[in-house]
Design an enzyme around this catalytic site. Structure first.
Site, PDB file in Angstrom:
ATOM      1  N   HIS A 110      14.958  12.979  12.240  1.00 33.89           N
ATOM      2  CA  HIS A 110      13.776  12.976  13.121  1.00 33.89           C
ATOM      3  C   HIS A 110      12.934  11.724  12.883  1.00 33.89           C
ATOM      4  O   HIS A 110      12.049  11.435  13.671  1.00 33.89           O
ATOM      5  CB  HIS A 110      12.956  14.270  12.994  1.00 33.89           C
ATOM      6  N   HIS A 111      13.231  11.007  11.814  1.00 40.09           N
ATOM      7  CA  HIS A 111      12.594   9.700  11.646  1.00 40.09           C
ATOM      8  C   HIS A 111      13.290   8.645  12.505  1.00 40.09           C
ATOM      9  O   HIS A 111      12.867   7.507  12.544  1.00 40.09           O
ATOM     10  CB  HIS A 111      12.655   9.259  10.180  1.00 40.09           C
ATOM     11  N   GLU A 157      11.989  13.245  -0.077  1.00 42.28           N
ATOM     12  CA  GLU A 157      10.890  12.575  -0.771  1.00 42.28           C
ATOM     13  C   GLU A 157       9.537  13.070  -0.265  1.00 42.28           C
ATOM     14  O   GLU A 157       8.601  13.258  -1.040  1.00 42.28           O
ATOM     15  CB  GLU A 157      11.013  11.060  -0.583  1.00 42.28           C
ATOM     16  N   THR A 187       6.706  26.326   6.124  1.00 43.75           N
ATOM     17  CA  THR A 187       5.426  25.691   5.829  1.00 43.75           C
ATOM     18  C   THR A 187       4.287  26.570   6.323  1.00 43.75           C
ATOM     19  O   THR A 187       3.276  26.760   5.637  1.00 43.75           O
ATOM     20  CB  THR A 187       5.358  24.309   6.505  1.00 43.75           C
ATOM     21  N   SER A 194      13.211   6.185 -13.813  1.00 43.01           N
ATOM     22  CA  SER A 194      12.149   6.964 -14.433  1.00 43.01           C
ATOM     23  C   SER A 194      12.031   8.337 -13.773  1.00 43.01           C
ATOM     24  O   SER A 194      11.949   9.355 -14.456  1.00 43.01           O
ATOM     25  CB  SER A 194      10.839   6.186 -14.308  1.00 43.01           C
ATOM     26  N   SER A 195      12.056   8.354 -12.445  1.00 42.47           N
ATOM     27  CA  SER A 195      11.874   9.624 -11.738  1.00 42.47           C
ATOM     28  C   SER A 195      13.014  10.581 -12.023  1.00 42.47           C
ATOM     29  O   SER A 195      12.798  11.778 -12.233  1.00 42.47           O
ATOM     30  CB  SER A 195      11.795   9.386 -10.230  1.00 42.47           C
ATOM     31  N   HIS A 247       0.835  -1.202   0.000  1.00 41.17           N
ATOM     32  CA  HIS A 247       0.000   0.000   0.000  1.00 41.17           C
ATOM     33  C   HIS A 247       0.869   1.251   0.000  1.00 41.17           C
ATOM     34  O   HIS A 247       0.703   2.136  -0.828  1.00 41.17           O
ATOM     35  CB  HIS A 247      -0.928   0.000   1.220  1.00 41.17           C
ATOM     36  N   ASP A 279       6.589  21.911 -26.107  1.00 39.52           N
ATOM     37  CA  ASP A 279       6.704  20.585 -25.509  1.00 39.52           C
ATOM     38  C   ASP A 279       7.759  20.695 -24.404  1.00 39.52           C
ATOM     39  O   ASP A 279       8.237  21.790 -24.118  1.00 39.52           O
ATOM     40  CB  ASP A 279       7.103  19.523 -26.558  1.00 39.52           C
ATOM     41  N   HIS A 338      13.333  11.973   3.526  1.00 35.14           N
ATOM     42  CA  HIS A 338      12.696  13.219   3.908  1.00 35.14           C
ATOM     43  C   HIS A 338      12.518  14.178   2.738  1.00 35.14           C
ATOM     44  O   HIS A 338      11.422  14.710   2.573  1.00 35.14           O
ATOM     45  CB  HIS A 338      13.312  13.887   5.131  1.00 35.14           C
ATOM     46  N   TYR A 396       8.849  15.970   0.667  1.00 32.98           N
ATOM     47  CA  TYR A 396       8.562  17.249   0.008  1.00 32.98           C
ATOM     48  C   TYR A 396       8.329  17.051  -1.482  1.00 32.98           C
ATOM     49  O   TYR A 396       7.584  17.825  -2.091  1.00 32.98           O
ATOM     50  CB  TYR A 396       9.684  18.247   0.308  1.00 32.98           C
ATOM     51  N   ARG A 434       2.157   0.917  15.218  1.00 32.58           N
ATOM     52  CA  ARG A 434       1.882   0.730  13.798  1.00 32.58           C
ATOM     53  C   ARG A 434       2.187  -0.712  13.408  1.00 32.58           C
ATOM     54  O   ARG A 434       2.910  -1.405  14.080  1.00 32.58           O
ATOM     55  CB  ARG A 434       2.830   1.574  12.944  1.00 32.58           C
ATOM     56  N   TRP A 488       7.372   0.044   3.779  1.00 32.59           N
ATOM     57  CA  TRP A 488       7.872   0.821   2.641  1.00 32.59           C
ATOM     58  C   TRP A 488       9.278   1.335   2.932  1.00 32.59           C
ATOM     59  O   TRP A 488      10.010   1.679   2.018  1.00 32.59           O
ATOM     60  CB  TRP A 488       6.935   1.982   2.309  1.00 32.59           C
ATOM     61  N   SER A 545      -1.779  26.652  -5.048  1.00 29.28           N
ATOM     62  CA  SER A 545      -1.417  28.055  -5.230  1.00 29.28           C
ATOM     63  C   SER A 545      -1.884  28.598  -6.579  1.00 29.28           C
ATOM     64  O   SER A 545      -1.880  29.809  -6.791  1.00 29.28           O
ATOM     65  CB  SER A 545       0.102  28.239  -5.113  1.00 29.28           C
ATOM     66  N   LYS A 565       3.556  29.505   4.061  1.00 28.38           N
ATOM     67  CA  LYS A 565       2.703  29.189   2.919  1.00 28.38           C
ATOM     68  C   LYS A 565       1.227  29.241   3.309  1.00 28.38           C
ATOM     69  O   LYS A 565       0.394  29.793   2.590  1.00 28.38           O
ATOM     70  CB  LYS A 565       3.040  27.788   2.390  1.00 28.38           C
TER      71      LYS A 565
END
Lengths: 205, 444, 612
Positions: free
Chosen positions: C302-303, C255, C328, C169-170, C75, C104, C253, C257, C450, C139, C268, C331
């Site tokens: 922090h993870h 990632e 953040t 790809s990314s 998931h 293009d 991290h 963002y 979890r 994950w 926006s 914004k």
């Protein structure tokens, strides 16, 4: 190589492909950076030998490093020849660059083989794992560069390289110089600094 | 429309009576931010907060419609804040004091961590109410009216931006500094504490091993899944793992800390008698908090907080069963013949033996011995299979017959020779199992 | 080699299946990305359903523990790498060239390659279900649970190799959009005139190309550990499982963002459109995005607060994590400032955008609470974190993506999605989302870890879990309503080129846009270009009523379709597939990719006789 949209308007005046190459090299920096970080973290952490001091041969690799540096010089000459539209020189210098690169790879193959015979393997200890992974991926980069150079030389032979398509050579040159610089870092860290590490305790922290 | 509104406002008024001073101060805060925003957007008739509405608006040509809309949004705004307070009430109710909840701390470490969270929660709630309030206000107040012309095209306001950058910076830095002080504060037991009791904790797939190098008078104790600790005395713990990463967590005593192979992590906690309302001994719950494989959810343990005297007598009594009855004697023979590859019952484990078990386990293979709980004091424990079921003769019988009935994934059914049968059930006879139970539980 | 590659004639058809398979048109690639990622969304959603049904009651035995671990692993992996990222890329593809006034992207064939590699990478990962060796270590796949002694089947190999393929790809996509945005802006569009979505795409792309190499190295090391006998993360031989966590979160991290910045960009765009006023504090929104992107590299640990890095490291990451909350917050203030004294129109995209802001505030606040490390020791690895990430990624990213879908759908298809269904869709998702994920805050605070497949009733977690599982059903209906809305739109009438009276350049051209986008590259007048154009026209007494005139497509030289991206992608996918089955296949794949690259470079971007 694609030429069709060569002369179109760009905001910065820089060619798309050149910018692509620069950004890609930035990305590749992080790739090698992470591999080097892994090596540094595990430096001196191997539980069993062989340790770097047992097998690293600085003089031999100094020679291959010198060869690789020399190839960068040949690359510069190839680009200069392209701008000068000297077809023979283009092909000659491109092949010279590829040849010097191939010598470097030859040294690496011999080195890997020697190390393997002396007991350094991917699975043997952390030094083997980090050493082969880092230098192996660098070698793969050099190999790709050689294929690229040979492909360019074929194009040059057909007369498809010249001042108008100098970018094709310049991009390959950017890549080649980058791979060279990465090797300087690797050589410094793995050979000149880390090559004398002995035993499981890290030297100098 | 308006009678409806006044009715609503009536109900709200009466609610108002229940609300506390906090409510008023929240409104004041909201007001000042709204004010600021209004100033930033330049003076205009349309930008006033409804509950500060004065003659200014009614002087406008569109006064009637604007007025009623203004009143309605004011009510909505209030009901929004009430809704948020209701959510807050739910929040308070939502936080239970059940077995795994950290909201009922029983020691100084968990208490200080909770202090931080409580303040943090209020900060969050206030910011939440303010920001969502302003957002909702803007949504309701500035929706497009029929025939409305294009609104004034403002682009921003630098001083407001800087203010709204500095305020949260101060706020979060304040929290950060407090956190840092708490971090260092909780690093070690405070000066002047009684002498700490040390426990080495090892995580295994999927159970906890506790080793007391010196439980009193130099006595070394090894047990599993049930940690006994004396009250009012710091407990220092060294956490390690034998296989994969686990995490050691007793919410009522302290936050979690990971158990990592080859790293040793140090933590401490203490159970305070003045924070425990029940009579001792009390049982607290713990659970592995890092995904560690199939039975991660079943990797639990208990912490029993007891008087120092009770603890001492438990420690003194630690030792193999006396083996008086014939049944127990028969059981001892069964144990020696079938279980001792992995388990021991002779007191502290032999380190060489346990190391060789671990190596065998890590290198894989089919019939390698696995690290298994020391069963010396099984008869004094309350639970079986890492806190899964109560320890009783019936449960132990069913466990010995087929462990996977109780704990779906466990190395015992997979690795022990006695379960290498077609059905996966034990190849011991019923008599042998019965004798084993008699021996392990010291039954006469 | 050139002989082989010139045998195959250049595709000329723009129609039918081959037209789609050889397309290099950014708008078609956007549709391919969107549809593929939506299918993956449905798969990941069903996996979430299994999780929620299992946890709906205490001591449930609906699925086995192994299956449960597979469900949450797949998931999350699917949602992160195969749903939210490609959906964002879908918007990059459709919107970026239009929004910067280009015909293009900079490298149309590279763009097609990115898509095909993404598709094959996703399929490769899901092949694990076919052989029933499904990844099951989460994950984040913390070492050393991922090593051979603890994970004997090939599930983790599927995971790491598919992610390597997807990473290619990314990165290719990221490179492409960096060059496109920096180099292909229409005259007059300076950096500080770029729409916020373009800015956020640029920042996201930079993060992509810098963050993915780090995880690539981690994945390579994991793959080598599992297949070639190395011991990078095996403690018994001196390896350090914590190194994996560092590599993973140094990538992980940024990632986060990468997942949220595109949605922030979309919002926006939408808030100003339906407030009828320009974005409040544009430079601050941009700079805060840049600051987030830079600081995002300094908060990864922090993870890892509970890893035991010591109070000094934990202090440093407490402070940096706290500080990243500030940009953040900036914004959010600016979004509210945009609404302030506007004339808000509650269209479906606007409602999703407002929902985004409202839900993101909650996710942001719980994010701040993680930064308080001593308190986080209690919340780490509990459902509190699950609640947080879903407020940020579902309430944030997914709501932003839905907002963008409703907003740009008329531009993509020329038809409007039904507004009533859209609002039903919004409210179902909004209510369902809060029902599902808000109770998880309490579950976590009450100590529910979890990734547990079962729990006993004694800890009082059952009631809240039931609410969450019920919320899932509401979400499911919401998604079905969305699908029906898209389906029914085929019959709706064509709307004009600018149904929202929007400020972006993309709204000045016909819907759907012609293949060349702009017959004439526009001269950009300002930040809200099309508003300025419309205003000027009105002032001149000639209000704009239709799109920019179209021209004969043949008169504009466009990149031609090509087989090579698909061909090369097949090669790349086979290299990965070979690592999972037979090495020989990898060599075949390598050869195919090599031929593909040669053919590619021998083929001019636009065929000489083809004026498309």
């Amino acid at each position: 190589m694609a030429h069709a949209i060569e002369h179109e308007y760009t905001t910065t005046g820089l060619n798309h492909r050149k910018m692509l190459m620069w950004v890609f090299l930035g990305s590749d920096c992080l790739f090698f950076g992470s591999l080097i970080a892994t090596y540094m973290v595990y430096r001196g952490q191997s539980l069993v030998g062989p340790y770097p001091v047992d097998i690293i041969n600085v003089p031999v690799t100094t020679i291959s490093t010198f060869v690789l540096l020399l190839s960068s010089f040949a690359m510069v000459q190839a680009l200069a020849a392209t701008h000068a539209d000297n077809r023979r020189a283009i092909v000659g210098w491109l092949l010279a660059t590829a040849f010097l690169g191939a010598i470097f790879i030859g040294f690496q193959i011999v080195e890997f083989n020697t190390f393997k015979n002396e007991g350094l393997t991917l699975g043997g200890n952390l030094f083997g794992a980090t050493f082969f992974t880092l230098t192996g991926f660098h070698g793969a980069h050099v190999t790709l560069g050689i294929i690229w150079l040979v492909a360019l030389a074929i194009l040059g032979k057909k007369g498809r390289l010249g001042p108008n398509t100098a970018l094709d050579v310049e991009l390959c040159g950017l890549y080649w110089h980058f791979v060279d610089i990465v090797w300087i870092v690797i050589f410094t860290l793995l050979y000149l600094i880390g090559g004398f590490d002995a035993g499981p305790a890290p030297l100098g922290g | 429309m308006s009678p409806e509104i006044s009715e609503n406002s009536h109900t709200l008024r009466s609610n108002d009576d229940y609300s506390t001073v906090k409510m008023a101060s929240l409104e004041r805060l909201a007001e000042s931010v709204v004010d600021e925003l209004n100033k930033a957007q330049g003076e205009s008739q349309m930008g006033l907060l409804p509950f500060r509405r004065t003659g200014n608006v009614s002087e406008q040509s569109v006064s009637n419609t604007t007025k009623s809309i203004g009143r309605r949004s004011s009510l909505k705004n209030r009901s929004v804040i009430f809704g948020l307070l209701a959510a807050l009430f739910l929040f308070a109710v939502g936080c239970s004091k059940d077995g795994m909840s950290p909201f009922d701390p029983m020691g100084p470490v968990a208490a200080k961590q909770l202090d931080l969270f409580n303040v943090l929660m209020w900060v969050m709630v206030i910011v939440f109410v303010l920001v969502e309030g302003v957002l909702l206000y803007a949504i309701i107040r500035y929706r497009k009216r029929p025939g409305q012309a294009k609104p004034p095209q403002t682009h921003g306001n630098t001083s407001l931006e800087i203010t709204l950058t500095i305020i949260p910076t101060i706020l979060v830095l304040g929290l950060a500094i407090w956190s840092v002080f708490t971090l260092f504060d909780l690093q070690d037991p405070p000066e002047g504490s009684p002498e700490a009791l040390h426990v080495n904790v090892t995580g295994h797939q999927w159970w906890f091993e506790f080793e007391y190098p010196d439980a009193g008078n130099g006595k070394k104790i090894i047990t599993a899944n049930e940690l006994r600790i004396p009250v009012d005395r710091p407990i220092t713990l060294s956490l390690e793992s034998d296989d994969v990463i686990h995490s050691f967590w007793v919410p009522k005593l302290a936050g979690k800390l990971d158990m990592i192979p080859t790293h040793t992590n140090e933590m401490w906690f203490q159970a305070d008698s003045d924070k425990i309302n029940d009579d001792l001994p009390v049982t607290l719950y713990g659970q592995c908090a890092e995904l560690c494989g199939l039975s991660h959810a079943l990797m639990k343990f208990q912490v029993t907080v007891m008087d120092q005297a009770d603890f001492d007598s438990w420690a003194a009594a630690y030792g193999p069963p006396p083996t008086i009855s014939a049944r127990a004697k028969a059981g001892q023979a069964v144990f020696a013949a079938n279980c001792t590859l992995c388990h021991t019952i002779d007191g502290p484990d032999d380190p060489v033996l346990s190391a060789s078990r671990l190596t065998g386990f890590l290198t894989g293979g089919d019939i390698t011995p696995v690290p298994a709980p020391n069963l010396t004091d099984l008869r004094t424990r309350h639970t079986l299979a890492a806190g899964l079921v109560d320890l009783s003769e019936t449960n132990l019988l069913s466990w010995l017959h087929d462990p996977s009935e109780i704990k779906a994934n466990n190395y015992m059914s997979q690795r022990a020779v006695m379960y290498k049968t077609e059905t996966g059930t034990s190849n011991l006879t019923n008599e042998e199992i019965d004798a084993l139970i008699g021996y392990l539980l010291d039954l006469q | 080699m050139a002989a082989i590659t010139s045998v195959i004639p250049r595709p000329t058809s723009y129609e039918g299946l081959w037209g789609w398979m050889t397309t290099v048109d950014h708008k078609r690639i956007a549709v391919l990305y969107g549809v593929t990622a939506f299918i993956f969304l449905l798969i990941a959603g069903l996996e979430a359903g299994v999780i929620r049904m299992q946890l709906a009651s205490a001591d449930s035995t609906l699925v086995s523990p192994g299956r449960f671990n597979q469900m949450f692993t797949m998931h999350a992996t699917t949602m992160v790498f195969m749903v939210i990222m490609p959906l964002s890329v879908s918007f990059f593809n459709f919107v970026i060239p239009l929004a910067i006034g280009a015909r293009d992207v900079a490298f149309p064939r590279l763009n097609a390659l990115s898509y095909w590699i993404f598709l094959f990478g996703g399929i490769l990962l899901h092949m694990s279900f076919v052989v029933d060796q499904v990844p099951d270590a989460g994950w984040f796949s913390y070492a050393n649970l991922t090593e051979k002694p603890f994970s004997v089947d090939r599930g983790l190999d599927f995971w790491s190799i598919s992610l390597l393929v997807l990473g290619t790809s990314s990165v290719a996509g990221g490179l492409n959009f960096i060059v496109t945005i920096i180099n292909m802006r229409a005259p007059g569009m300076s950096m500080m005139r770029m729409p916020v979505f373009v800015w956020m795409t640029l920042i996201t792309s930079i993060l992509l190309v810098l963050a993915f190499p780090v995880i690539t190295v981690g994945l390579i090391e994991l793959t080598m550990d599992r297949n070639f006998g190395t011991h990078f993360f095996i403690p018994a031989q001196g390896g350090d499982p914590i190194l994996w966590q560092h590599l993973f979160w140094v990538f992980g991290h940024p990632e986060v963002y990468i997942l949220i910045l595109p949605a922030m960009g979309i919002v926006s765009e939408i808030l100003p459109t339906f407030s009828r006023k320009p974005l409040f504090g544009y430079p601050f929104v941009i700079f805060s995005g840049i600051v987030i992107a830079i600081m995002g590299w300094a908060v990864w640990s922090h993870h890892m607060f509970t890893v035991g890095l010591g109070p000094v490291a934990n202090s440093v990451f407490t402070i940096t994590t706290m500080l990243i909350a500030v940009p953040t917050g900036v914004k959010i203030f600016n979004w509210i400032g945009t609404l302030w004294r506007g004339a808000l129109e509650f269209t479906t995209p606007m409602m999703f955008a407002l929902g985004f802001v409202a839900l993101f505030i909650i996710g942001g606040l719980s994010g701040v609470s993680h930064a308080v490390s001593p308190s986080d020791f209690q919340q780490q690895d509990t459902y509190y974190i699950v609640a947080h990430i879903h407020y940020v990624l579902f309430g944030g990213s997914m709501f932003g993506i839905f907002a963008g879908t409703y907003y740009w759908f008329p531009k993509i298809t020329g038809k409007m999605l039904n507004e009533t269904l859209g609002k039903i869709n919004f409210w179902l998702l909004f209510i369902g989302m809060n029902l599902t994920f808000f109770p998880m805050h309490f579950l976590g605070l009450n100590g529910m870890p979890r990734r547990i497949y079962t729990y006993t009733a004694e800890f009082g977690w059952e009631y809240l879990n039931q609410i969450a599982s019920f919320g899932y059903l509401v979400l499911l209906i919401g998604i079905l309503v969305f699908m029906y809305n898209v389906w029914q739109s085929r019959n709706s009438r064509h709307v004009g080129h600018d149904p929202w009276d929007a400020p972006g350049i993309e709204w000045s051209i016909a819907s759907p846009p012609p293949p060349y986008n702009f017959a004439e590259i526009p001269q950009v007048l300002g930040r809200d270009h099309y508003w300025i154009v419309k205003e000027n026209a009105e002032a001149a007494g000639t209000p704009i009523t239709g799109p920019e005139p179209t021209v004969d497509p043949k008169s504009i030289h466009m990149p031609s379709p090509s087989y090579w991206p698909l061909f090369t992608a097949v090669g790349v996918a086979l290299i990965g597939g070979g690592l999972l089955s037979h090495f020989a296949l990898s060599f075949v794949g390598g050869a195919i990719a090599f031929v593909g690259v040669i053919g590619w470079s021998n083929e001019p971007a636009a065929a000489p006789n083809d004026h498309h």
